[in-house]
Design a protein around this motif. Structure first.
Motif, PDB file in Angstrom:
ATOM      1  N   TYR A  32       0.919  -0.702  -0.114  1.00  0.00           N
ATOM      2  CA  TYR A  32       0.012   0.105  -0.105  1.00  0.00           C
ATOM      3  C   TYR A  32       1.074   1.368  -0.089  1.00  0.00           C
ATOM      4  O   TYR A  32       2.045   1.312   0.385  1.00  0.00           O
ATOM      5  CB  TYR A  32      -0.594  -0.278   1.865  1.00  0.00           C
ATOM      6  CG  TYR A  32      -2.103  -0.726   1.212  1.00  0.00           C
ATOM      7  CD1 TYR A  32      -3.092  -0.436   0.918  1.00  0.00           C
ATOM      8  CD2 TYR A  32      -1.885  -2.567   1.609  1.00  0.00           C
ATOM      9  CE1 TYR A  32      -4.086  -1.346   1.188  1.00  0.00           C
ATOM     10  CE2 TYR A  32      -2.599  -3.189   1.390  1.00  0.00           C
ATOM     11  CZ  TYR A  32      -3.830  -2.365   1.454  1.00  0.00           C
ATOM     12  OH  TYR A  32      -4.996  -3.459   1.725  1.00  0.00           O
ATOM     13  N   TRP A  86       1.248   4.647   2.371  1.00  0.00           N
ATOM     14  CA  TRP A  86       0.435   5.186   2.934  1.00  0.00           C
ATOM     15  C   TRP A  86       1.012   6.639   3.041  1.00  0.00           C
ATOM     16  O   TRP A  86       1.828   7.085   2.468  1.00  0.00           O
ATOM     17  CB  TRP A  86       0.791   4.896   4.044  1.00  0.00           C
ATOM     18  CG  TRP A  86       1.097   5.758   5.626  1.00  0.00           C
ATOM     19  CD1 TRP A  86      -0.055   6.395   5.808  1.00  0.00           C
ATOM     20  CD2 TRP A  86       1.527   5.501   6.284  1.00  0.00           C
ATOM     21  NE1 TRP A  86      -0.426   6.896   6.821  1.00  0.00           N
ATOM     22  CE2 TRP A  86       0.779   7.503   7.565  1.00  0.00           C
ATOM     23  CE3 TRP A  86       3.061   5.757   7.452  1.00  0.00           C
ATOM     24  CZ2 TRP A  86       1.716   7.488   8.784  1.00  0.00           C
ATOM     25  CZ3 TRP A  86       3.117   5.986   8.392  1.00  0.00           C
ATOM     26  CH2 TRP A  86       2.439   7.617   9.133  1.00  0.00           C
ATOM     27  N   LEU A 124       1.879   4.048  11.987  1.00  0.00           N
ATOM     28  CA  LEU A 124       0.800   3.870  11.670  1.00  0.00           C
ATOM     29  C   LEU A 124       1.321   1.983  11.786  1.00  0.00           C
ATOM     30  O   LEU A 124       2.076   2.108  11.276  1.00  0.00           O
ATOM     31  CB  LEU A 124       1.461   3.599   9.721  1.00  0.00           C
ATOM     32  CG  LEU A 124      -0.129   2.157   8.844  1.00  0.00           C
ATOM     33  CD1 LEU A 124      -1.107   3.537   9.377  1.00  0.00           C
ATOM     34  CD2 LEU A 124       0.410   2.483   7.104  1.00  0.00           C
ATOM     35  N   SER A 127      -5.595  -1.681  11.143  1.00  0.00           N
ATOM     36  CA  SER A 127      -4.002  -0.590  11.692  1.00  0.00           C
ATOM     37  C   SER A 127      -5.093   0.729  11.547  1.00  0.00           C
ATOM     38  O   SER A 127      -5.769   0.633  11.958  1.00  0.00           O
ATOM     39  CB  SER A 127      -4.218  -0.109   9.948  1.00  0.00           C
ATOM     40  OG  SER A 127      -3.227  -1.426   9.085  1.00  0.00           O
ATOM     41  N   LEU A 136      -4.723   5.711   2.342  1.00  0.00           N
ATOM     42  CA  LEU A 136      -3.945   3.972   1.908  1.00  0.00           C
ATOM     43  C   LEU A 136      -4.648   3.819   0.658  1.00  0.00           C
ATOM     44  O   LEU A 136      -6.004   3.838   0.824  1.00  0.00           O
ATOM     45  CB  LEU A 136      -4.186   3.319   2.592  1.00  0.00           C
ATOM     46  CG  LEU A 136      -3.324   2.957   4.765  1.00  0.00           C
ATOM     47  CD1 LEU A 136      -4.818   2.518   5.488  1.00  0.00           C
ATOM     48  CD2 LEU A 136      -1.995   2.430   3.594  1.00  0.00           C
TER      49      LEU A 136
END
Length: 190
Positions: free
Chosen positions: A102, A104, A125, A161, A180
């Motif tokens: 991903y 972020w 994160l 998360s 994200l």
């Protein structure tokens, strides 16, 4: 002798006419091939599906949220856009549906509450309480500092998360926008 020269001249003229005719045929064939390629490209372009909306990419992006003082797990208020991702009922955990990479990204504005002293805050994160990525925010003025951040993180499917803030006294996060985006688009097979 004059007759031989004329034949030679006629031969050259005939030869030039023959080259001109061959060149005209080659140019005509080339133009037909170029036109056929353009038509084929146009049909392929018009037939190709054009879905440019972000709803086909697994993602979540939040509206800017203001952050109170103190160490905490941030609570997300409004979701600006999402697809195959959501938050839990307490609005402090993001439900991850696809395993993989991903991006972020976030935009954060912060300041020091004490002029001249260096103060620091850390945004983390986390995936199921394991830190995946850190961003250290340092400031020494009472002026607002705004900074963008992005990093590639690997998240597992069916996990949660969160975004945690750890700050030293005198440091204040004013607002933060977080998102994200799944790097494999809408391919969520594993």
């Amino acid at each position: 002798m004059e007759q031989g020269m004329m034949d030679a001249e006629r031969g050259r003229v005939i030869h030039r006419r023959k080259r001109t005719g061959t060149l005209a045929v080659v140019v005509a064939v080339q133009n037909v091939v170029v036109a056929a390629c353009l038509i084929a490209t146009l049909f392929l372009y018009l037939d190709f599906p054009k879905d440019t909306s972000t709803d086909t990419i697994v993602h979540i992006e939040f509206e800017p949220l203001t952050v109170p003082l103190g160490n905490m797990t941030l609570k997300f208020k409004e979701i600006a856009s999402k697809y195959k991702m959501d938050v839990n009922t307490d609005k402090n955990k993001i439900d991850i549906t696809c395993k993989g990479p991903y991006i972020w990204y976030m935009d954060v504005c912060y300041k020091s509450l004490t002029n001249g002293m260096v103060t620091t805050g850390i945004l983390q994160l986390k995936m199921d309480d394991t830190v995946v990525s850190n961003v250290t925010l340092t400031v020494s003025d009472v002026l607002d500092v705004c900074r963008g951040h992005q990093s590639v993180v690997y998240l597992r499917a069916n996990t949660k998360s969160s975004l945690d803030l750890n700050q030293i006294d005198g440091f204040k996060v004013l607002n933060v926008t977080v998102g994200l985006s799944y790097l494999l688009g809408k391919r969520c097979e594993f």
